[in-house]
Write a protein that holds these residues in place. Structure first.
Motif, mmCIF file in Angstrom:
data_model
loop_
_atom_site.group_PDB
_atom_site.id
_atom_site.type_symbol
_atom_site.label_atom_id
_atom_site.label_comp_id
_atom_site.label_asym_id
_atom_site.label_seq_id
_atom_site.Cartn_x
_atom_site.Cartn_y
_atom_site.Cartn_z
ATOM 1 N N ASP A 47 -4.057 0.928 -13.580
ATOM 2 C CA ASP A 47 -4.585 -0.149 -12.740
ATOM 3 C C ASP A 47 -3.519 -0.689 -11.789
ATOM 4 N N ARG A 48 -2.303 -0.851 -12.294
ATOM 5 C CA ARG A 48 -1.224 -1.366 -11.452
ATOM 6 C C ARG A 48 -0.854 -0.375 -10.356
ATOM 7 N N VAL A 49 -0.837 0.897 -10.684
ATOM 8 C CA VAL A 49 -0.528 1.914 -9.675
ATOM 9 C C VAL A 49 -1.614 1.917 -8.598
ATOM 10 N N ASN A 50 -2.860 1.790 -8.998
ATOM 11 C CA ASN A 50 -3.951 1.704 -8.018
ATOM 12 C C ASN A 50 -3.794 0.489 -7.124
ATOM 13 N N SER A 51 -3.395 -0.631 -7.706
ATOM 14 C CA SER A 51 -3.177 -1.856 -6.933
ATOM 15 C C SER A 51 -2.028 -1.667 -5.945
ATOM 16 N N LEU A 52 -0.961 -1.022 -6.396
ATOM 17 C CA LEU A 52 0.165 -0.749 -5.500
ATOM 18 C C LEU A 52 -0.244 0.201 -4.376
ATOM 19 N N LYS A 53 -1.087 1.161 -4.693
ATOM 20 C CA LYS A 53 -1.594 2.094 -3.676
ATOM 21 C C LYS A 53 -2.395 1.339 -2.619
ATOM 22 N N SER A 54 -3.239 0.425 -3.050
ATOM 23 C CA SER A 54 -4.028 -0.369 -2.106
ATOM 24 C C SER A 54 -3.126 -1.230 -1.231
ATOM 25 N N GLU A 55 -2.097 -1.800 -1.831
ATOM 26 C CA GLU A 55 -1.155 -2.620 -1.065
ATOM 27 C C GLU A 55 -0.398 -1.758 -0.061
ATOM 28 N N LEU A 56 -0.022 -0.554 -0.464
ATOM 29 C CA LEU A 56 0.668 0.369 0.436
ATOM 30 C C LEU A 56 -0.220 0.726 1.623
ATOM 31 N N GLU A 57 -1.472 1.011 1.353
ATOM 32 C CA GLU A 57 -2.414 1.320 2.439
ATOM 33 C C GLU A 57 -2.566 0.142 3.387
ATOM 34 N N ALA A 58 -2.577 -1.069 2.850
ATOM 35 C CA ALA A 58 -2.674 -2.270 3.692
ATOM 36 C C ALA A 58 -1.424 -2.438 4.554
ATOM 37 N N VAL A 59 -0.256 -2.090 4.018
ATOM 38 C CA VAL A 59 0.978 -2.147 4.802
ATOM 39 C C VAL A 59 0.910 -1.133 5.937
ATOM 40 N N PHE A 60 0.460 0.094 5.644
ATOM 41 C CA PHE A 60 0.395 1.146 6.650
ATOM 42 C C PHE A 60 -0.588 0.821 7.779
ATOM 43 N N THR A 61 -1.627 0.103 7.460
ATOM 44 C CA THR A 61 -2.611 -0.252 8.500
ATOM 45 C C THR A 61 -2.255 -1.552 9.210
ATOM 46 N N GLY A 62 -1.133 -2.163 8.836
ATOM 47 C CA GLY A 62 -0.670 -3.373 9.508
ATOM 48 C C GLY A 62 -1.391 -4.644 9.088
ATOM 49 N N LYS A 63 -2.048 -4.621 7.959
ATOM 50 C CA LYS A 63 -2.803 -5.788 7.500
ATOM 51 C C LYS A 63 -1.931 -6.807 6.762
ATOM 52 N N LEU A 64 -0.708 -6.417 6.402
ATOM 53 C CA LEU A 64 0.163 -7.310 5.639
ATOM 54 C C LEU A 64 1.457 -7.571 6.408
ATOM 55 N N THR A 65 1.971 -8.773 6.222
ATOM 56 C CA THR A 65 3.228 -9.146 6.862
ATOM 57 C C THR A 65 4.405 -8.563 6.097
ATOM 58 N N TYR A 66 5.575 -8.595 6.723
ATOM 59 C CA TYR A 66 6.825 -8.127 6.127
ATOM 60 C C TYR A 66 6.703 -6.695 5.585
ATOM 61 N N PRO A 67 6.339 -5.756 6.435
ATOM 62 C CA PRO A 67 6.092 -4.389 5.943
ATOM 63 C C PRO A 67 7.317 -3.707 5.331
ATOM 64 N N GLU A 68 8.510 -3.903 5.908
ATOM 65 C CA GLU A 68 9.697 -3.246 5.352
ATOM 66 C C GLU A 68 10.001 -3.749 3.942
ATOM 67 N N GLU A 69 9.922 -5.067 3.792
ATOM 68 C CA GLU A 69 10.192 -5.647 2.479
ATOM 69 C C GLU A 69 9.152 -5.200 1.459
ATOM 70 N N ARG A 70 7.912 -5.165 1.886
ATOM 71 C CA ARG A 70 6.839 -4.740 0.973
ATOM 72 C C ARG A 70 7.002 -3.285 0.567
ATOM 73 N N LEU A 71 7.369 -2.438 1.532
ATOM 74 C CA LEU A 71 7.567 -1.021 1.207
ATOM 75 C C LEU A 71 8.680 -0.839 0.176
ATOM 76 N N ALA A 72 9.764 -1.586 0.325
ATOM 77 C CA ALA A 72 10.868 -1.489 -0.635
ATOM 78 C C ALA A 72 10.419 -1.928 -2.028
ATOM 79 N N VAL A 73 9.674 -3.012 -2.087
ATOM 80 C CA VAL A 73 9.195 -3.508 -3.381
ATOM 81 C C VAL A 73 8.201 -2.526 -3.988
ATOM 82 N N ILE A 74 7.291 -2.005 -3.180
ATOM 83 C CA ILE A 74 6.290 -1.050 -3.686
ATOM 84 C C ILE A 74 6.975 0.196 -4.242
ATOM 85 N N ARG A 75 7.975 0.707 -3.514
ATOM 86 C CA ARG A 75 8.693 1.892 -4.013
ATOM 87 C C ARG A 75 9.307 1.630 -5.387
#
Length: 177
Positions: A47-75
């Motif tokens: 479930d957590r991996v799926n949630s992280l995947k959804s957040e990653l997709e939102a970063v890639f589509t520009g729907k979330l702020t601070y994309p670089e920071e989010r990508l580092a945290v997601i990784r």
């Protein structure tokens, strides 16, 4: 009926067999409970991996702020979940193996009471001890995995605080203009 057949019948109908098999049955139950809860933990990782995947997709589509920071945290979070999944899988393997040894010990007790001798009485004990070792190993894997879960939670909390601080800074900057 021959004397030997009568002795075998008495041995098989004896409650001694059932009472001797109780301890492995309790251990089988304990291992089964751990299997159930550990399987649930693996589901939570999924479930957590799926949630992280959804957040990653939102970063890639520009729907979330601070994309670089989010990508580092997601990784880093995905890596933690990968390690957790491996530890949980090892724990499940050890739990299933422990269960198999406890079942074998229970059957060995029954056969030893019915047909065995003092020369074979060590077999059920050895099987139960092997099951106990695998139960111990599973517990160690789960203990180690729980530390990774705590790391995941702490990093998540740190990132939430980071986002709150950034939002507060931006709000103060806008009000000061």
């Amino acid at each position: 009926m021959a004397l030997q057949e009568k002795e075998i019948l008495e041995a098989l109908s004896s409650t001694k067999i059932l009472t001797s098999m109780i301890t492995p049955a309790v251990l089988i139950s304990a291992a089964g409970t751990l299997i159930f809860s550990t399987s649930n933990r693996l589901g939570r990782v999924f479930d957590r991996v799926n949630s992280l995947k959804s957040e990653l997709e939102a970063v890639f589509t520009g729907k979330l702020t601070y994309p670089e920071e989010r990508l580092a945290v997601i990784r880093s979070q995905v890596e933690i979940q990968h390690i957790r999944a491996g530890l949980i899988q090892k724990a499940l393997s050890a739990l299933y193996t422990a269960t198999a040894f406890f079942i074998a010990a229970s059957l060995a007790i029954a056969f030893n009471v019915a047909y065995g001798s003092s020369a074979t009485s060590w077999i059920p004990t050895a099987l139960a001890l092997a099951g106990g070792l695998f139960l111990f190993a599973a517990s160690a894997f789960l203990l180690y995995e729980s530390r990774y879960n705590l790391t995941f939670i702490n990093r998540h909390i740190q990132f939430i605080k980071y986002l709150e601080d950034r939002h507060e800074e931006e709000t103060h900057t806008r009000k000061g203009e």
